[in-house]
Scaffold this motif. Structure first.
Motif, PDB file in Angstrom:
ATOM      1  N   LYS A 128       0.843  -1.344   0.240  1.00 40.37           N
ATOM      2  CA  LYS A 128       0.147   0.036  -0.062  1.00 40.37           C
ATOM      3  C   LYS A 128       0.856   1.204  -0.068  1.00 40.37           C
ATOM      4  O   LYS A 128       0.568   2.334  -0.562  1.00 40.37           O
ATOM      5  CB  LYS A 128      -0.993  -0.161   1.203  1.00 40.37           C
ATOM      6  CG  LYS A 128      -2.378   0.573   1.192  1.00 40.37           C
ATOM      7  CD  LYS A 128      -3.163   0.004   2.356  1.00 40.37           C
ATOM      8  CE  LYS A 128      -2.943   0.262   3.445  1.00 40.37           C
ATOM      9  NZ  LYS A 128      -3.704  -0.290   4.665  1.00 40.37           N
ATOM     10  N   LEU A 129       2.028   1.254   0.600  1.00 36.71           N
ATOM     11  CA  LEU A 129       2.885   2.311   1.065  1.00 36.71           C
ATOM     12  C   LEU A 129       3.948   2.289  -0.459  1.00 36.71           C
ATOM     13  O   LEU A 129       4.710   3.056  -0.279  1.00 36.71           O
ATOM     14  CB  LEU A 129       3.549   2.274   2.152  1.00 36.71           C
ATOM     15  CG  LEU A 129       2.612   2.250   3.410  1.00 36.71           C
ATOM     16  CD1 LEU A 129       3.350   2.257   4.592  1.00 36.71           C
ATOM     17  CD2 LEU A 129       1.567   3.538   3.322  1.00 36.71           C
ATOM     18  N   VAL A 179       4.377  11.377   2.079  1.00 37.64           N
ATOM     19  CA  VAL A 179       3.742  10.858   3.189  1.00 37.64           C
ATOM     20  C   VAL A 179       2.369  11.393   3.696  1.00 37.64           C
ATOM     21  O   VAL A 179       1.495  10.937   4.006  1.00 37.64           O
ATOM     22  CB  VAL A 179       4.655  11.326   4.349  1.00 37.64           C
ATOM     23  CG1 VAL A 179       4.289  11.163   5.727  1.00 37.64           C
ATOM     24  CG2 VAL A 179       6.045  10.280   4.471  1.00 37.64           C
ATOM     25  N   PHE A 180       2.340  12.838   3.379  1.00 31.61           N
ATOM     26  CA  PHE A 180       1.137  13.378   3.365  1.00 31.61           C
ATOM     27  C   PHE A 180       0.007  12.651   2.713  1.00 31.61           C
ATOM     28  O   PHE A 180      -0.970  12.311   3.275  1.00 31.61           O
ATOM     29  CB  PHE A 180       1.077  15.055   2.782  1.00 31.61           C
ATOM     30  CG  PHE A 180      -0.117  15.643   3.237  1.00 31.61           C
ATOM     31  CD1 PHE A 180      -0.437  15.981   4.514  1.00 31.61           C
ATOM     32  CD2 PHE A 180      -1.198  15.965   2.058  1.00 31.61           C
ATOM     33  CE1 PHE A 180      -1.901  16.785   4.812  1.00 31.61           C
ATOM     34  CE2 PHE A 180      -2.446  16.195   2.413  1.00 31.61           C
ATOM     35  CZ  PHE A 180      -2.539  16.612   3.544  1.00 31.61           C
ATOM     36  N   GLU A 181       0.199  12.204   1.413  1.00 38.99           N
ATOM     37  CA  GLU A 181      -0.789  11.505   0.716  1.00 38.99           C
ATOM     38  C   GLU A 181      -1.212  10.338   1.164  1.00 38.99           C
ATOM     39  O   GLU A 181      -2.381   9.722   1.258  1.00 38.99           O
ATOM     40  CB  GLU A 181      -0.089  11.462  -0.824  1.00 38.99           C
ATOM     41  CG  GLU A 181      -0.768  12.478  -1.420  1.00 38.99           C
ATOM     42  CD  GLU A 181       0.021  12.874  -2.720  1.00 38.99           C
ATOM     43  OE1 GLU A 181       0.848  11.802  -3.491  1.00 38.99           O
ATOM     44  OE2 GLU A 181       0.093  13.867  -3.583  1.00 38.99           O
ATOM     45  N   GLN A 185      -4.887   9.354   2.504  1.00 35.11           N
ATOM     46  CA  GLN A 185      -5.439   8.089   2.035  1.00 35.11           C
ATOM     47  C   GLN A 185      -5.845   7.424   2.964  1.00 35.11           C
ATOM     48  O   GLN A 185      -7.036   6.788   3.088  1.00 35.11           O
ATOM     49  CB  GLN A 185      -4.474   7.446   1.197  1.00 35.11           C
ATOM     50  CG  GLN A 185      -5.023   6.307   0.356  1.00 35.11           C
ATOM     51  CD  GLN A 185      -3.962   5.419  -0.584  1.00 35.11           C
ATOM     52  OE1 GLN A 185      -2.917   5.686  -0.173  1.00 35.11           O
ATOM     53  NE2 GLN A 185      -4.287   4.562  -1.260  1.00 35.11           N
ATOM     54  N   LEU A 186      -5.159   7.019   4.238  1.00 31.03           N
ATOM     55  CA  LEU A 186      -5.522   6.311   5.294  1.00 31.03           C
ATOM     56  C   LEU A 186      -6.896   6.896   6.035  1.00 31.03           C
ATOM     57  O   LEU A 186      -7.797   6.177   6.387  1.00 31.03           O
ATOM     58  CB  LEU A 186      -4.527   6.305   6.503  1.00 31.03           C
ATOM     59  CG  LEU A 186      -3.182   5.583   5.956  1.00 31.03           C
ATOM     60  CD1 LEU A 186      -2.118   5.807   7.055  1.00 31.03           C
ATOM     61  CD2 LEU A 186      -3.513   4.070   5.904  1.00 31.03           C
ATOM     62  N   TYR A 220      -9.776   4.507   4.689  1.00 29.40           N
ATOM     63  CA  TYR A 220      -9.840   3.483   5.768  1.00 29.40           C
ATOM     64  C   TYR A 220     -10.512   4.076   7.170  1.00 29.40           C
ATOM     65  O   TYR A 220     -10.376   3.610   8.029  1.00 29.40           O
ATOM     66  CB  TYR A 220      -8.260   2.907   5.964  1.00 29.40           C
ATOM     67  CG  TYR A 220      -7.983   2.285   4.776  1.00 29.40           C
ATOM     68  CD1 TYR A 220      -8.006   0.996   4.320  1.00 29.40           C
ATOM     69  CD2 TYR A 220      -6.953   2.976   3.963  1.00 29.40           C
ATOM     70  CE1 TYR A 220      -7.635   0.290   3.275  1.00 29.40           C
ATOM     71  CE2 TYR A 220      -6.402   2.281   2.521  1.00 29.40           C
ATOM     72  CZ  TYR A 220      -6.878   1.132   2.426  1.00 29.40           C
ATOM     73  OH  TYR A 220      -6.231   0.535   1.212  1.00 29.40           O
ATOM     74  N   HIS A 221     -10.737   5.458   6.963  1.00 31.09           N
ATOM     75  CA  HIS A 221     -11.109   6.183   8.348  1.00 31.09           C
ATOM     76  C   HIS A 221     -10.323   6.210   9.458  1.00 31.09           C
ATOM     77  O   HIS A 221     -10.797   5.807  10.600  1.00 31.09           O
ATOM     78  CB  HIS A 221     -12.676   5.708   8.431  1.00 31.09           C
ATOM     79  CG  HIS A 221     -13.621   5.744   7.356  1.00 31.09           C
ATOM     80  ND1 HIS A 221     -13.932   6.951   6.746  1.00 31.09           N
ATOM     81  CD2 HIS A 221     -14.191   4.809   6.288  1.00 31.09           C
ATOM     82  CE1 HIS A 221     -14.797   6.772   5.589  1.00 31.09           C
ATOM     83  NE2 HIS A 221     -14.699   5.606   5.493  1.00 31.09           N
ATOM     84  N   GLN A 222      -8.797   5.983   9.004  1.00 29.16           N
ATOM     85  CA  GLN A 222      -8.173   5.916  10.234  1.00 29.16           C
ATOM     86  C   GLN A 222      -8.084   7.516  10.725  1.00 29.16           C
ATOM     87  O   GLN A 222      -7.996   8.273  10.016  1.00 29.16           O
ATOM     88  CB  GLN A 222      -6.767   5.581   9.510  1.00 29.16           C
ATOM     89  CG  GLN A 222      -5.522   5.707  10.629  1.00 29.16           C
ATOM     90  CD  GLN A 222      -5.642   4.444  11.415  1.00 29.16           C
ATOM     91  OE1 GLN A 222      -5.649   3.278  11.124  1.00 29.16           O
ATOM     92  NE2 GLN A 222      -5.725   4.687  12.769  1.00 29.16           N
ATOM     93  N   ALA A 223      -8.130   7.415  12.103  1.00 31.40           N
ATOM     94  CA  ALA A 223      -7.841   8.680  12.776  1.00 31.40           C
ATOM     95  C   ALA A 223      -6.282   9.022  13.016  1.00 31.40           C
ATOM     96  O   ALA A 223      -5.668   8.050  13.187  1.00 31.40           O
ATOM     97  CB  ALA A 223      -8.213   8.576  14.349  1.00 31.40           C
TER      98      ALA A 223
END
Ligand SMILES: Nc1ncnc2c1ncn2[C@@H]1O[C@H](COP(=O)(O)OP(=O)(O)OP(=O)(O)O)[C@@H](O)[C@H]1O
Ligand SMILES: [Mg+2]
Lengths: 419, 227
Positions: free
Chosen positions: B133-134, B185-187, B191-192, B196-199
């Motif tokens: 993914k990264l 990194v920002f992207e 994206q997360l 993925y609704h990652q906090a």
């Protein structure tokens, strides 16, 4: 809980610093090698010296000492009953070191199931006639079979056959030193003079070497029958009853018991050879002291290396903690590191110690005093190997304890801020 | 998930006492919700890092109350806090902070092995997924020392993701990277957050970085002045 993971991290940390790890492990290996070799050699030596004496010393010896009568006339006086009396006038009487009723005593002993075996003996003071002069000597009359079975007599007969003593009438096995003085060879007939002045020819059937030169110059052996004939006594005359026990440690108690029951003198092996026990225990003590000292030095080495490792691995520890490893986990990682150094260094040390011992075991060691050995003696007792590995684990554990505690207390915030 | 609030700080105060007592954080009240991409900005020395260490349970020396996933962190034992960090928080630092003794893949897997929720094969699979993914799956078997700064930071993000944390915290995660890598990194963060609704709760000095997040918390002199 996660032991496998702890091991895995410990292993990676160890391998990342394998040079330091190796140095630490070599320290442990060296100390354990020396420990095993030293103990094996010292104990081999102890066994040798012990066997020199212990193999041939009865566990309990019954005899009759010539001494002043216990009951002196003053004791009969009622007036002085309560006093310590030192006026003694009645000299020893009976003039015999014979053990009375020895037949019955031997029967009783043979029935005692704490006893492994007994061997009667009588000693006769004689003169060996060498040309013009007479040399004082002692002829030990022994029961050849019992003596070889219980006291390994055959091991010390260096030339000739010990069984000839029984089979050839009027035969003698001479001490090596005595034989040299007399220029006697096997098959020769030598003359000896008994205390009563009679001359007696005896045929030499072997030589005897005890390992103690002074003894070999004086002592010789004959069958008990021959010895009885020498002294002109009946065939029930016995001066010593040598008892070998199943358990040697019982000797002091049994010796008191026998002295009481059989109304004779008795001496146990521990009393007779106390100086040898002291020597043995001091040698063992020295080996342990040297081994432990070496291990403690190795332990400090491990302590230093772990401390260094912790300083170098501050970041690693901080990340581990930040990502969810607890202080306890970190502690266990470093204890594992210390113990693995101890374990692998120790195992290698046991192996090297064994090899070094085997090498020493091959070095020729010939001395006239010790006819039964040809190489340096080594004791391969598994106990030493067990103690060795336990010591190495215990020392490395303690060496790792403080560094590991320090590592577990590291505050990740301090490290992360410090960057 | 029953709590939409992931982290809640109530009246947090903190002072350093060496050699005189200086208050650093003053009456901090803050909550972060599920799926929120939040940035914390403020002048150097205003207490951003200090706050983040408290929120991540690494620093326990404070007054006030901290709730993570609805559970108070006050009075918890060190071991339990470690467990909380392991399970619920992913951390990304300014200076990559990979373990040099391990490969990239092992670095990503370690917190997962510690949590011990998935088998090793499964974890390896998940770690590879994150690396893919990264965009660094082909570096998986390299040693951590062989990567560039930007790559290391992506590995650190993969490691932060391995246990499906409730929140990812970062203390200037792009502070040490060039423009291009900062963008990468920002992207990834964005994206997360969206996919993925990652906090995420990220401390940053970069105004353009902060301006593109959902929510900006501004600090000054140990206080939150805008959130
Ligand atoms: N261990 C400590 N002892 C005393 N004071 C400290 C300690 N750690 C930090 N401080 C002080 O606390 C204040 C806040 O520090 P902090 O690291 O939280 O600032 P920051 O907002 O993260 O700054 P930066 O943007 O430069 O990283 C600073 O004034 C700092 O000097
Ligand atoms: Mg900071």
């Amino acid at each position: 809980m996660n032991t496998k993971l702890i091991f895995r991290i410990a292993k990676s940390l160890l391998l990342a610093r394998w040079r330091q790890t190796l140095v630490a492990a070599v320290g442990v290996t060296f100390s354990i090698t020396m420990f095993i070799t030293l103990l094996g050699f010292m104990n081999g030596l102890n066994d040798l010296l012990d066997s020199l004496i212990l193999n041939r010393t009865p566990h309990v010896r019954l005899f009759n000492e010539i001494k002043a009568t216990k009951h002196q006339p003053i004791d009969l006086s009622g007036r002085f009953k309560a006093y310590h009396n030192f006026i003694k006038s009645i000299k020893p009487s009976g003039n015999s070191t014979e053990i009375r009723n020895n037949g019955l005593i031997m029967q009783a002993l043979q029935k005692d199931d704490r006893v492994l075996g007994i061997s009667p003996k009588m000693t006769a003071q004689v003169f060996y006639n060498v040309g013009e002069i007479d040399i004082t000597g002692v002829v030990n009359g022994i029961d050849v079979e019992a003596e070889s079975k219980l006291f390994f007599f055959q091991d010390y007969v260096t030339e000739g056959s010990y069984l000839d003593l029984k089979n050839v009438p009027n035969s003698i096995i001479l001490g090596k030193g005595a034989a040299e003085k007399m220029l006697a060879k096997i098959g020769d007939v030598i003359q000896i003079t008994t205390p009563k002045g009679e001359r007696f020819p005896l045929k030499v059937v072997g030589f005897f070497q005890s390992g103690i030169i002074e003894i070999d110059k004086v002592q010789s052996y004959a069958s008990i029958k021959t010895a009885q004939k020498l002294l002109g006594v009946t065939n029930s005359y016995v001066t010593d009853i040598q008892v070998k026990l199943k358990d040697m440690t019982l000797a002091p108690t049994l010796s008191k018991e026998y002295a009481h029951i059989f109304n004779s003198d008795a001496e146990d092996i521990q009393t007779a050879n106390s100086q040898f026990e002291t020597g043995s225990s001091i040698r063992t003590l020295i080996s342990y002291a040297v081994g432990i000292t070496l291990l403690i030095v190795a332990g400090f080495g491990i302590y230093n290396i772990l401390n260094m490792m912790i300083y170098e691995k501050m970041d690693t520890i901080a990340i581990l903690k930040a990502t969810g490893f607890s202080g306890k986990d970190v502690n266990r990682i470093f204890i594992t590191i210390a113990l693995s150094i101890g374990f692998f260094g120790g195992i290698t040390g046991l192996l090297c110690g064994f090899l070094l011992s085997s090498v020493i075991d091959q070095i020729p060691f010939n001395t006239a005093a010790l006819p039964t050995v040809s190489t340096y003696p080594i004791n391969y007792n598994l106990k030493f190997y067990f103690i060795g590995i336990s010591f190495s684990l215990i020392t490395t554990y303690f060496a790792g304890l403080f560094p590991a505690r320090k590592a577990s207390k590291i505050d990740p915030v301090d490290i992360i801020r410090g960057k | 998930m029953q709590h939409s609030t992931i982290i809640e700080a109530k009246a947090i105060n903190k002072s350093f006492h060496d050699p005189i007592t200086i208050p650093i954080l003053k009456d901090i009240n803050l909550s972060v919700n599920k799926g929120e991409f939040t940035s914390i900005v403020g002048k150097s020395g205003c207490g951003k890092s200090t706050l983040l260490y408290i929120l991540s349970t690494m620093d326990t020396d404070y007054e006030g109350e901290l709730l993570i996933d609805g559970i108070s962190m006050k009075g918890k034992k060190e071991q339990d806090l470690a467990r909380v960090r392991n399970e619920k928080i992913g951390f990304v630092f300014q200076f990559h902070y990979l373990l040099n003794e391990f490969t990239v893949l092992q670095n990503v897997m370690l917190p997962g092995l510690k949590l011990n929720k998935y088998s090793e094969q499964e974890l390896e699979h998940r770690a590879m997924e994150h690396l893919r993914k990264l965009g660094i799956e082909n570096q998986a078997l390299k040693s951590a020392t062989q990567l560039s700064g930007g790559e290391k930071q992506r590995v650190a993000i993969a490691r932060a993701l391995i246990n499906d944390p409730l929140i990812i915290m970062g203390d200037e995660p792009t502070g040490n990277l060039d423009k291009k890598n900062t963008e990468v990194v920002f992207e990834i963060f964005q994206q997360l957050a969206t996919e993925y609704h990652q906090a995420l709760l990220i401390v940053t000095h970069d105004p353009s970085f902060a301006s593109r997040t959902n929510r900006i918390i501004e600090m000054e002199d140990g206080r939150i002045i805008k959130s």
